[in-house]
Design a protein around this motif. Structure first.
Motif, PDB file in Angstrom:
ATOM      1  N   GLU A  23      16.981   3.205  -4.998  1.00 51.43           N
ATOM      2  CA  GLU A  23      15.729   3.620  -4.387  1.00 51.43           C
ATOM      3  C   GLU A  23      15.346   2.709  -3.231  1.00 51.43           C
ATOM      4  O   GLU A  23      14.773   1.657  -3.426  1.00 51.43           O
ATOM      5  CB  GLU A  23      14.624   3.641  -5.440  1.00 51.43           C
ATOM      6  N   ASN A  45      16.471   7.057  -2.498  1.00 53.93           N
ATOM      7  CA  ASN A  45      15.269   7.801  -2.127  1.00 53.93           C
ATOM      8  C   ASN A  45      14.662   7.229  -0.850  1.00 53.93           C
ATOM      9  O   ASN A  45      13.492   6.903  -0.804  1.00 53.93           O
ATOM     10  CB  ASN A  45      14.232   7.742  -3.252  1.00 53.93           C
ATOM     11  N   GLU A  47      13.119   5.635   2.452  1.00 53.59           N
ATOM     12  CA  GLU A  47      11.847   5.764   3.145  1.00 53.59           C
ATOM     13  C   GLU A  47      11.700   4.548   4.030  1.00 53.59           C
ATOM     14  O   GLU A  47      11.899   3.429   3.585  1.00 53.59           O
ATOM     15  CB  GLU A  47      10.704   5.852   2.137  1.00 53.59           C
ATOM     16  N   LYS A  67      19.549  10.403   0.653  1.00 53.01           N
ATOM     17  CA  LYS A  67      19.065  11.558  -0.099  1.00 53.01           C
ATOM     18  C   LYS A  67      17.698  12.028   0.377  1.00 53.01           C
ATOM     19  O   LYS A  67      17.585  12.948   1.154  1.00 53.01           O
ATOM     20  CB  LYS A  67      19.029  11.248  -1.595  1.00 53.01           C
ATOM     21  N   SER A  68      16.637  11.402  -0.100  1.00 50.42           N
ATOM     22  CA  SER A  68      15.293  11.944   0.139  1.00 50.42           C
ATOM     23  C   SER A  68      14.650  11.342   1.379  1.00 50.42           C
ATOM     24  O   SER A  68      13.521  10.897   1.337  1.00 50.42           O
ATOM     25  CB  SER A  68      14.416  11.682  -1.088  1.00 50.42           C
TER      26      SER A  68
END
Length: 353
Positions: A23, A45, A47, A67-68
């Motif tokens: 993450e 994830n 960001e 991924k996100s």
């Protein structure tokens, strides 16, 4: 989970963040002088937010085969340059740059949703966005300076592809290319040296392809090409020496095009091919003098009574106007042409087969 955050109020600063898998999360904020920021994050994830205040701004965010993904880059003063590279899954990217040597490049590839917003306000504006095989959506707003925007969106999973480009002052250029989705595009350019090129293609099936171009100023140029969908295009130009060309090729459907030009020495050219069951519909309105309107419409030629009817309407108001309409319909179907000219020394020619 690895989270790396840096907030620096420095006179000369360089920040580098490398986050490993799982993450990812990154925040960099800098205010003052020779700002640099680099972020690279691998699968997770992802960001990342980069905020920089003044002078030597430069930011690179890369979130590898992620991924996100989401990424925000905000830069405010002087040497602005921003690039973001995201690969895979639910991509999202925003770049805002306010003053001086603005340049922004966003590339999101092979991902799922793909969305990008670039806003640049002052001086050396440029923006390039490349989004590949996701649903693709893009907004670009540039206000003052040597405006330039190029957007390229593909596939759209046979659904989306939408793009909106707004540029207000000075050396405006806009290029948009959308391929493989339902395609929708709006370009508005207001002052000085406007140029717009829109290409939309490869929509198969019901509906698809929609484009609107609006330009104000002098010497505006607009090129629109649409293929594979039911095609609809609006071009509006106000000023002088405007040039607009629209080319449409439909797949089992109809072409619709409207071009309105106000000023002097305007030229509008529309070419439509309905293939194989559709009809062509074109409207050209010109007000001023020494305007030229040329329309060419045709249906697919077969030995069966298929293909649609052609309808062309040309309205010219002023003097020294010239209108040429050429229509070729398919077996047993009809051509309709209406040309209305108001003023003097106007010329109208209609050719129908």
């Amino acid at each position: 989970m690895r989270t790396i955050g840096a907030l620096a109020f420095l006179l000369a600063s360089t920040s580098l963040t490398l986050a490993g898998p799982v993450e990812n999360d990154s925040f960099i904020g800098q205010m003052g002088a020779f700002n640099n920021a680099f972020v690279s994050q691998a699968t997770g994830n992802n960001e990342a937010l980069t905020l920089q205040g003044g002078v030597g701004n430069f930011a690179v965010t890369r979130q590898d085969k992620a991924k996100s993904n989401t990424s925000d880059i905000l830069q405010f003063g002087t040497g602005n340059f921003a690039t973001a590279n995201q690969k895979g899954k639910t991509n999202d990217q925003s770049t805002l740059q306010v003053g001086a040597f603005n340049t922004a490049t966003t590339m999101q590839r092979d991902g799922a949703k793909n969305a990008s917003t670039i806003s640049q306000f002052g001086f050396g504006n440029g923006a390039m966005v490349d989004q590949s095989k996701g649903d693709n959506s893009q907004d670009t707003l540039q206000v003052g300076g040597l405006n330039f925007a190029s957007i390229n969106q593909t596939d759209g999973s046979h659904g989306s592809n939408t793009s909106s480009t707004m540029q207000f002052g000075w050396g405006n250029d806009a290029f948009v290319n959308q391929d493989g989705g339902r395609n929708d595009q709006t370009t508005l350019q207001v002052g000085r040296g406007n140029f717009a090129s829109t290409s939309q293609s490869d929509v198969i099936g019901h509906n698809g392809n929609d484009s609107s171009t609006t330009q104000f100023g002098w010497g505006n140029m607009s090129f629109a090409r649409q293929a594979g969908g039911n095609n609809s295009q609006d071009t509006f130009q106000a000023g002088g020496r405007n040039f607009a060309t629209t080319r449409q090729l439909s797949f089992i459907g109809s072409n619709e095009s409207s071009t309105a030009q106000f000023g002097i020495g305007n030229t509008a050219m529309t070419a439509q091919i309905a293939n194989p069951l559709g009809s062509n519909d074109s409207l050209i309105v010109q007000a001023g003098y020494q305007n030229t309107a040329i329309a060419s419409q045709s249906g697919v030629q077969t030995s069966w009574p298929v293909g649609g009817s052609n309808l062309q309407r040309t309205i010219q108001i002023g003097s020294g106007n010239y209108a040429l309409t050429s229509q070729t319909s398919s077996s047993g179907l009809s051509n309709t042409s209406v040309t209305a000219q108001f003023g003097y020394r106007n010329t109208a020619i209609a050719i129908q087969h």
